[in-house]
Design an enzyme around this catalytic site. Structure first.
Site, PDB file in Angstrom:
ATOM      1  N   CYS A 164      88.859  40.111  15.324  1.00 30.94           N
ATOM      2  CA  CYS A 164      87.404  40.337  15.789  1.00 30.94           C
ATOM      3  C   CYS A 164      86.783  38.577  15.753  1.00 30.94           C
ATOM      4  O   CYS A 164      86.740  38.375  14.790  1.00 30.94           O
ATOM      5  CB  CYS A 164      86.676  41.346  14.614  1.00 30.94           C
ATOM      6  N   CYS A 205      83.421  38.269  15.486  1.00 28.88           N
ATOM      7  CA  CYS A 205      82.115  38.449  15.118  1.00 28.88           C
ATOM      8  C   CYS A 205      81.386  37.928  14.045  1.00 28.88           C
ATOM      9  O   CYS A 205      80.536  37.210  13.521  1.00 28.88           O
ATOM     10  CB  CYS A 205      81.203  40.261  14.865  1.00 28.88           C
ATOM     11  N   CYS A 251      80.997  41.377  18.193  1.00 32.64           N
ATOM     12  CA  CYS A 251      82.655  41.032  18.576  1.00 32.64           C
ATOM     13  C   CYS A 251      83.133  40.849  20.182  1.00 32.64           C
ATOM     14  O   CYS A 251      84.243  40.280  20.070  1.00 32.64           O
ATOM     15  CB  CYS A 251      83.245  42.800  18.407  1.00 32.64           C
ATOM     16  N   LYS A 279      87.059  53.386  15.459  1.00 36.44           N
ATOM     17  CA  LYS A 279      85.184  53.278  14.387  1.00 36.44           C
ATOM     18  C   LYS A 279      84.027  53.158  15.413  1.00 36.44           C
ATOM     19  O   LYS A 279      83.941  52.840  16.295  1.00 36.44           O
ATOM     20  CB  LYS A 279      85.441  51.502  14.831  1.00 36.44           C
ATOM     21  N   ARG A 327      77.289  42.201   6.746  1.00 37.32           N
ATOM     22  CA  ARG A 327      77.398  41.754   7.760  1.00 37.32           C
ATOM     23  C   ARG A 327      76.062  40.187   6.923  1.00 37.32           C
ATOM     24  O   ARG A 327      76.197  39.252   7.517  1.00 37.32           O
ATOM     25  CB  ARG A 327      76.087  42.715   8.886  1.00 37.32           C
ATOM     26  N   ARG A 371      75.199  47.070  18.039  1.00 33.79           N
ATOM     27  CA  ARG A 371      77.206  46.864  19.069  1.00 33.79           C
ATOM     28  C   ARG A 371      77.673  48.685  19.837  1.00 33.79           C
ATOM     29  O   ARG A 371      78.428  48.474  19.884  1.00 33.79           O
ATOM     30  CB  ARG A 371      77.982  47.100  17.431  1.00 33.79           C
ATOM     31  N   GLU A 391      90.056  57.998  21.054  1.00 29.93           N
ATOM     32  CA  GLU A 391      90.209  56.844  20.993  1.00 29.93           C
ATOM     33  C   GLU A 391      91.439  56.385  20.459  1.00 29.93           C
ATOM     34  O   GLU A 391      92.802  54.970  20.727  1.00 29.93           O
ATOM     35  CB  GLU A 391      89.616  56.120  20.144  1.00 29.93           C
ATOM     36  N   LYS A 435      87.127  54.670  11.048  1.00 32.29           N
ATOM     37  CA  LYS A 435      86.007  53.765  10.248  1.00 32.29           C
ATOM     38  C   LYS A 435      84.625  54.588  10.698  1.00 32.29           C
ATOM     39  O   LYS A 435      84.596  54.320  11.580  1.00 32.29           O
ATOM     40  CB  LYS A 435      86.683  52.020  10.124  1.00 32.29           C
ATOM     41  N   SER A 457      81.494  48.696   3.307  1.00 32.61           N
ATOM     42  CA  SER A 457      80.075  47.697   2.608  1.00 32.61           C
ATOM     43  C   SER A 457      79.369  48.562   2.061  1.00 32.61           C
ATOM     44  O   SER A 457      78.995  48.592   1.051  1.00 32.61           O
ATOM     45  CB  SER A 457      80.010  47.196   2.766  1.00 32.61           C
ATOM     46  N   TYR A 506      86.713  48.603  -0.915  1.00 36.24           N
ATOM     47  CA  TYR A 506      86.190  47.677  -2.268  1.00 36.24           C
ATOM     48  C   TYR A 506      86.219  47.734  -3.329  1.00 36.24           C
ATOM     49  O   TYR A 506      86.502  46.900  -4.850  1.00 36.24           O
ATOM     50  CB  TYR A 506      84.763  47.133  -2.369  1.00 36.24           C
TER      51      TYR A 506
HETATM   52  O1  PB1 Z   1      83.043  46.861   4.637  1.00 36.94           O
HETATM   53  C1  PB1 Z   1      81.981  46.803   6.584  1.00 36.94           C
HETATM   54  O2  PB1 Z   1      81.097  47.526   6.748  1.00 36.94           O
HETATM   55  C2  PB1 Z   1      83.128  46.325   7.404  1.00 36.94           C
HETATM   56  C3  PB1 Z   1      82.687  46.062   8.179  1.00 36.94           C
HETATM   57  C4  PB1 Z   1      83.855  45.815  10.332  1.00 36.94           C
HETATM   58  C5  PB1 Z   1      84.730  45.014   9.373  1.00 36.94           C
HETATM   59  N1  PB1 Z   1      85.835  45.238  10.543  1.00 36.94           N
HETATM   60  C6  PB1 Z   1      82.508  45.303  10.876  1.00 36.94           C
HETATM   61  C7  PB1 Z   1      81.574  46.060  11.311  1.00 36.94           C
HETATM   62  C8  PB1 Z   1      80.595  45.626  11.645  1.00 36.94           C
HETATM   63  O3  PB1 Z   1      79.671  44.532  11.338  1.00 36.94           O
HETATM   64  O4  PB1 Z   1      80.309  45.940  12.552  1.00 36.94           O
HETATM   65  C9  PB1 Z   1      82.753  44.111  11.539  1.00 36.94           C
HETATM   66  C10 PB1 Z   1      82.924  44.570  13.056  1.00 36.94           C
HETATM   67  N2  PB1 Z   1      84.352  43.603  13.703  1.00 36.94           N
END
Ligand code: PB1
Length: 322
Positions: free
Chosen positions: A116, A118, A126, A191, A201, A213, A229, A244, A270, A309
């Site tokens: 990605c 971002c 992204c 997602k 972030r 986003r 999707e 996700k 996260s 995590y």
């Molecule tokens: O643990 C997380 O929050 C994962 C976040 C995820 C990582 N793939 C993204 C979420 C976001 O910032 O929109 C990053 C997107 N590429």
């Protein structure tokens, strides 16, 4: 009267009839690798999670290798970020260097490369932008170059998390054209534009500098669209699909399980992690019990693979309880 309690009478009886079982081999641990030297930077909003420079990876890699978990998902934090995420597809980029290091020293560890833009763009989106519009088709070649660069570095799996339309087919074609026909794609298929990503972030310095986003990540309210999707990513050639975040989307996970036999991953993100850690720190919950209940819920809903995590803690607790 059916006496359900006969099968709950003892720990041994409950274990024998248990329907959902966890294993460390189900789990993937996300790690952050930051460009620089001598860095082990704690992520304040994610207790026990750090950003490691490559020379500090030995602080975490032995634990991962010895834990029995399936592998790791790698996120790079470069020094240089620009409009077109040029560090994302630089063969000498921090993520590519980290993958080479890990595969050289821990060849048995599965390394999944998140793909990605971002973390590598100075605007935090992204994809490529024009004004405040995130351009879909113009982003695909950059994602493809990034995927090839990660495969060249030795990544075992490519995991596009961008949510651009058509990116799985574009990345598959680019990998094949460059000889990486055997590198599978784990697509972040369903997602959602979730509030649960904010700690990440912080960790990756990847918050969007404007807007949000929602023009590319999914509306949390949309169930049928999530299934479309997932079906579309399978059609485009995904080898594994993903939902996700995880816990707020167990219904989607269950329907995804019922629609495909492909390996199905769930990302316990996260924010889900940080909330558990915060409540545990305040002494309000039994962390081990809650984490294992959450992992069981994600597995019961149909996930084969859990990106979390909590992976190292969960693997330790599973060893202790075995
Ligand atoms: O643990 C997380 O929050 C994962 C976040 C995820 C990582 N793939 C993204 C979420 C976001 O910032 O929109 C990053 C997107 N590429």
């Amino acid at each position: 009267m059916r006496r359900f309690r006969r099968l709950r009478a003892t720990p041994a009886m409950r274990k024998m009839v248990r329907e959902t079982r966890l294993s460390a081999a189900d789990m993937i641990y996300p790690i952050f690798v930051e460009e620089g030297e001598g860095l082990t930077a704690p992520v304040e909003s994610m207790p026990t999670v750090y950003r490691y420079s490559i020379d500090r990876l030995e602080e975490i890699l032995p634990q991962i290798a010895e834990s029995g978990i399936a592998g790791l998902l790698i996120f790079g934090v470069p020094k240089h970020k620009d409009e077109f995420a040029t560090e994302a597809y630089c063969d000498e980029g921090v993520t590519q260097q980290a993958i080479r290091y890990i595969k050289k020293n821990y060849p048995e560890l599965i390394v999944i490369a998140d793909v990605c833009l971002c973390e590598y763009t100075n605007h935090g989106h992204c994809g490529v932008i024009c004004g405040e519009k995130i351009l879909n088709d113009e982003t695909l070649p950059l994602l493809s170059k990034m995927a090839v660069s990660m495969a060249k570095a030795g990544a075992d799996i490519i995991a596009p998390s961008d949510m651009m339309d058509g990116r799985v087919a574009a990345i598959r074609a680019a990998l094949d054209e460059n000889g990486y026909i055997d590198v599978p794609i784990m697509s972040y298929s369903a997602k959602f534009a979730s509030g649960y990503y904010s700690p990440f972030r912080d960790a990756a310095d990847s918050a969007p500098s404007f807007g949000d986003r929602k023009t590319y990540q999914m509306d949390p309210a949309n169930r049928r669209e999530a299934l479309r999707e997932i079906a579309d990513d399978i059609e485009e050639g995904a080898d594994m699909v993903m939902v996700k975040p995880a816990l707020p989307y167990l219904d989607i996970l269950r329907e995804a399980r019922d629609m495909t036999d492909l390996p199905l991953a769930a990302y316990n993100v996260s924010g889900e992690f940080s909330m558990v850690k915060a409540a545990a720190k305040l002494g309000w919950i039994d962390e081990k019990r809650i984490v294992m209940e959450n992992m069981t819920a994600i597995k019961r809903a149909g996930a084969d693979i859990i990106i979390t995590y909590h992976a190292l803690d969960a693997a330790k607790w599973l060893r202790e309880d075995d």
